[in-house]
Scaffold this active site. Structure first.
Site, PDB file in Angstrom:
ATOM      1  CB  SER A   1      -0.927  -0.007   1.217  1.00  0.00           C
ATOM      2  OG  SER A   1      -0.197  -0.227   2.404  1.00  0.00           O
TER       3      SER A   1
ATOM      4  CD  GLU B   1       0.903   8.304   5.000  1.00  0.00           C
ATOM      5  OE1 GLU B   1       0.711   7.441   5.873  1.00  0.00           O
ATOM      6  OE2 GLU B   1       1.579   9.336   5.186  1.00  0.00           O
TER       7      GLU B   1
ATOM      8  N   GLY C   1      -3.957  12.103  16.408  1.00  0.00           N
ATOM      9  CA  GLY C   1      -3.420  13.342  15.850  1.00  0.00           C
ATOM     10  C   GLY C   1      -2.573  14.059  16.883  1.00  0.00           C
ATOM     11  CG  ASP C   2       0.964  14.599  17.014  1.00  0.00           C
ATOM     12  OD1 ASP C   2       0.840  14.044  18.118  1.00  0.00           O
ATOM     13  OD2 ASP C   2       1.560  14.097  16.043  1.00  0.00           O
TER      14      ASP C   2
ATOM     15  CG  HIS D   1       3.077   8.034  20.712  1.00  0.00           C
ATOM     16  ND1 HIS D   1       2.986   9.064  21.628  1.00  0.00           N
ATOM     17  CD2 HIS D   1       2.588   8.522  19.544  1.00  0.00           C
ATOM     18  CE1 HIS D   1       2.443  10.119  21.038  1.00  0.00           C
ATOM     19  NE2 HIS D   1       2.187   9.817  19.780  1.00  0.00           N
TER      20      HIS D   1
ATOM     21  CE  LYS E   1      -3.584   2.952  19.124  1.00  0.00           C
ATOM     22  NZ  LYS E   1      -2.812   3.996  18.428  1.00  0.00           N
TER      23      LYS E   1
ATOM     24  CD  GLN F   1      12.037  14.576   2.121  1.00  0.00           C
ATOM     25  OE1 GLN F   1      12.527  13.569   1.609  1.00  0.00           O
ATOM     26  NE2 GLN F   1      11.112  15.292   1.531  1.00  0.00           N
TER      27      GLN F   1
ATOM     28  CG  PHE G   1      10.145  12.910   7.509  1.00  0.00           C
ATOM     29  CD1 PHE G   1       8.854  13.364   7.723  1.00  0.00           C
ATOM     30  CD2 PHE G   1      10.637  12.914   6.219  1.00  0.00           C
ATOM     31  CE1 PHE G   1       8.078  13.822   6.682  1.00  0.00           C
ATOM     32  CE2 PHE G   1       9.871  13.368   5.169  1.00  0.00           C
ATOM     33  CZ  PHE G   1       8.585  13.819   5.399  1.00  0.00           C
TER      34      PHE G   1
ATOM     35  CG  HIS H   1       1.263   2.048   4.580  1.00  0.00           C
ATOM     36  ND1 HIS H   1       0.193   2.071   3.704  1.00  0.00           N
ATOM     37  CD2 HIS H   1       1.301   3.295   5.139  1.00  0.00           C
ATOM     38  CE1 HIS H   1      -0.389   3.261   3.735  1.00  0.00           C
ATOM     39  NE2 HIS H   1       0.273   4.027   4.590  1.00  0.00           N
TER      40      HIS H   1
HETATM   41  P1  FAD Z   1      -3.087   7.308  20.608  1.00  0.00           P
HETATM   42  O1  FAD Z   1      -3.284   5.866  20.347  1.00  0.00           O
HETATM   43  O2  FAD Z   1      -4.180   8.033  21.295  1.00  0.00           O
HETATM   44  O3  FAD Z   1      -1.730   7.431  21.463  1.00  0.00           O
HETATM   45  C1  FAD Z   1      -1.158   8.706  21.751  1.00  0.00           C
HETATM   46  C2  FAD Z   1      -0.392   8.616  23.070  1.00  0.00           C
HETATM   47  O4  FAD Z   1      -1.311   8.410  24.146  1.00  0.00           O
HETATM   48  C3  FAD Z   1       0.579   7.431  23.150  1.00  0.00           C
HETATM   49  O5  FAD Z   1       1.700   7.835  23.914  1.00  0.00           O
HETATM   50  C4  FAD Z   1      -0.203   6.349  23.871  1.00  0.00           C
HETATM   51  O6  FAD Z   1       0.652   5.453  24.596  1.00  0.00           O
HETATM   52  C5  FAD Z   1      -1.074   7.172  24.801  1.00  0.00           C
HETATM   53  N1  FAD Z   1      -2.397   6.543  24.991  1.00  0.00           N
HETATM   54  C6  FAD Z   1      -3.170   5.922  24.058  1.00  0.00           C
HETATM   55  N2  FAD Z   1      -4.317   5.495  24.602  1.00  0.00           N
HETATM   56  C7  FAD Z   1      -4.291   5.852  25.894  1.00  0.00           C
HETATM   57  C8  FAD Z   1      -5.195   5.703  26.986  1.00  0.00           C
HETATM   58  N3  FAD Z   1      -6.366   5.080  26.820  1.00  0.00           N
HETATM   59  N4  FAD Z   1      -4.862   6.211  28.204  1.00  0.00           N
HETATM   60  C9  FAD Z   1      -3.673   6.859  28.374  1.00  0.00           C
HETATM   61  N5  FAD Z   1      -2.766   7.024  27.388  1.00  0.00           N
HETATM   62  C10 FAD Z   1      -3.076   6.526  26.156  1.00  0.00           C
HETATM   63  N6  FAD Z   1      -1.327  12.454  12.164  1.00  0.00           N
HETATM   64  C11 FAD Z   1      -2.164  13.295  11.507  1.00  0.00           C
HETATM   65  O7  FAD Z   1      -2.413  14.407  11.972  1.00  0.00           O
HETATM   66  N7  FAD Z   1      -2.748  12.931  10.326  1.00  0.00           N
HETATM   67  C12 FAD Z   1      -2.520  11.720   9.762  1.00  0.00           C
HETATM   68  O8  FAD Z   1      -3.072  11.417   8.697  1.00  0.00           O
HETATM   69  C13 FAD Z   1      -1.647  10.816  10.423  1.00  0.00           C
HETATM   70  N8  FAD Z   1      -1.408   9.589   9.912  1.00  0.00           N
HETATM   71  C14 FAD Z   1      -0.609   8.707  10.600  1.00  0.00           C
HETATM   72  C15 FAD Z   1      -0.440   7.412  10.104  1.00  0.00           C
HETATM   73  C16 FAD Z   1       0.342   6.494  10.798  1.00  0.00           C
HETATM   74  C17 FAD Z   1       0.508   5.110  10.241  1.00  0.00           C
HETATM   75  C18 FAD Z   1       0.996   6.878  11.994  1.00  0.00           C
HETATM   76  C19 FAD Z   1       1.876   5.897  12.719  1.00  0.00           C
HETATM   77  C20 FAD Z   1       0.819   8.160  12.505  1.00  0.00           C
HETATM   78  C21 FAD Z   1       0.010   9.078  11.827  1.00  0.00           C
HETATM   79  N9  FAD Z   1      -0.216  10.363  12.307  1.00  0.00           N
HETATM   80  C22 FAD Z   1      -1.058  11.231  11.646  1.00  0.00           C
HETATM   81  C23 FAD Z   1       0.453  10.817  13.535  1.00  0.00           C
HETATM   82  C24 FAD Z   1      -0.374  10.498  14.820  1.00  0.00           C
HETATM   83  O9  FAD Z   1      -1.584  11.200  14.798  1.00  0.00           O
HETATM   84  C25 FAD Z   1       0.485  10.902  16.002  1.00  0.00           C
HETATM   85  O10 FAD Z   1       1.620  10.074  16.081  1.00  0.00           O
HETATM   86  C26 FAD Z   1      -0.225  10.938  17.348  1.00  0.00           C
HETATM   87  O11 FAD Z   1       0.662  11.541  18.315  1.00  0.00           O
HETATM   88  C27 FAD Z   1      -0.591   9.590  17.914  1.00  0.00           C
HETATM   89  O12 FAD Z   1      -1.682   9.070  17.321  1.00  0.00           O
HETATM   90  P2  FAD Z   1      -2.309   7.672  17.825  1.00  0.00           P
HETATM   91  O13 FAD Z   1      -3.481   7.429  16.987  1.00  0.00           O
HETATM   92  O14 FAD Z   1      -1.276   6.627  17.917  1.00  0.00           O
HETATM   93  O15 FAD Z   1      -2.754   8.129  19.312  1.00  0.00           O
END
Ligand code: FAD
Length: 286
Positions: free
Chosen positions: A15, A17, A108-109, A150, A166, A213, A217, A267
């Site tokens: 895949s 991106e 997201g961030d 993370h 998740k 670059q 990243f 991916h």
């Molecule tokens: P989460 O799973 O919520 O985790 C974030 C942090 O919180 C981690 O440290 C985790 O350990 C902690 N955590 C999780 N669940 C809990 C809980 N229940 N209680 C306490 N702590 C918890 N960003 C964008 O803005 N747009 C995109 O399109 C995008 N695509 C991405 C694609 C991939 C494959 C990856 C790996 C990242 C992508 N990101 C994107 C970046 C991502 O949004 C960030 O890395 C973000 O900081 C973490 O997202 P997550 O979904 O893993 O968050």
């Protein structure tokens, strides 16, 4: 088509991106890239979700065009940033109306950096987003995983438990952050399996084609470049063609090794460009 109809044991998915461009030239160039990548017959492509503004609507638009006009399965990214639960429901419905039945659910961030804060009426973590999308739609939901942890995780064990949260909430696949040392991925996959995650784990691959670059990243995403690779790339930095060749060679070998170890999918983070991904996939299939 839902991705659970695509993932198959013993057959690694391929895949790519893409991100929605900000300029007209960017769109022209992206469609040229997709034209060049389509003959590689990807299992699906993913479309990222921006931090805010008009690029967010573009995710839905681009996902729909790739799904319906170009005819490739799409996994649309979606984040919790700035959205209430009702808004998320609306976006998932818009995607479904465009036949996009796969969502990569992410936290997201915070735009502009800083400390993460939940939007009122929205979600704190991606596990809640996964559960919400599952409860309001029939879409397939995937989530993100981090082989090196993370960047904000307190420790790897805790991060893995959050990842399992998740999957338990309904994520049917994990797509990983980019990594350069397969040992990190293989240990992460073993750890996932050990605590009961059985869903496909798709490896995120970023071919290095530009040294400055990639340094930017990895600073943002927390991935590590093995010293041998880094020093080799730095020694070639004066010659972009040599950097490209070394980056492709490294990524192709990385993918071969992952395939040997039975990876569920590869991916590619394409950055909306085709040559590196074409070169690597052609080498893998040669
Ligand atoms: P989460 O799973 O919520 O985790 C974030 C942090 O919180 C981690 O440290 C985790 O350990 C902690 N955590 C999780 N669940 C809990 C809980 N229940 N209680 C306490 N702590 C918890 N960003 C964008 O803005 N747009 C995109 O399109 C995008 N695509 C991405 C694609 C991939 C494959 C990856 C790996 C990242 C992508 N990101 C994107 C970046 C991502 O949004 C960030 O890395 C973000 O900081 C973490 O997202 P997550 O979904 O893993 O968050």
């Amino acid at each position: 088509m839902r991705l659970d109809q695509i993932f198959a044991p013993g057959r690694a998915s391929i895949s790519f991106e893409f991100f929605p461009p900000k300029t007209d030239e960017g769109w022209t160039s992206l469609y040229q890239t997709i034209d060049k990548l389509k003959p590689l017959d990807p299992s699906y492509v993913s479309v990222t979700y921006g931090a805010g503004g008009s690029t967010r609507a573009k995710t839905v638009e681009l996902a729909g065009r790739i799904q319906n006009d170009i005819g490739i399965n799409v996994l649309a990214h979606l984040t919790c940033v700035g959205h209430t639960a009702d808004e998320i429901t609306g976006i998932v419905q818009q995607l479904a109306a465009q036949n996009v039945d796969n969502v990569l659910a992410l936290r997201g961030d915070p735009p502009g950096g800083g400390v993460w804060t939940r939007t009122p009426g929205g979600f704190e973590h991606a596990d809640q987003l996964v559960a919400h999308i599952r409860s309001v739609s029939k879409s397939f939901v995937a989530c993100a995983g981090f082989p090196e942890g993370h960047p904000q995780c307190l420790n790897l064990r805790r991060d893995l438990e959050h990842l399992k949260g998740k999957v338990d909430a309904g994520a049917g696949a994990i797509v990983t952050q980019l990594f350069f040392d397969n040992a990190d991925f293989l240990r992460f996959r073993d750890d996932c399996r050990h605590i009961g995650m059985t869903v496909p784990i798709v490896a995120g691959i970023m071919p290095i084609t530009n040294v400055q670059q990639i340094k930017r990243f990895v600073t943002m995403c927390g991935a590590r470049i093995p010293n041998r690779l880094l020093t080799k790339l730095e020694s070639l930095e004066g010659n972009p063609d040599d950097v490209y060749r070394a980056g492709i060679e490294y990524a192709a070998n990385q993918c071969r090794d992952l395939l040997f170890h039975g990876v569920d999918g590869l991916h590619f983070y394409t950055l909306n460009k085709s040559p590196a991904t074409v070169d690597i996939v052609q080498r893998l299939r040669a």
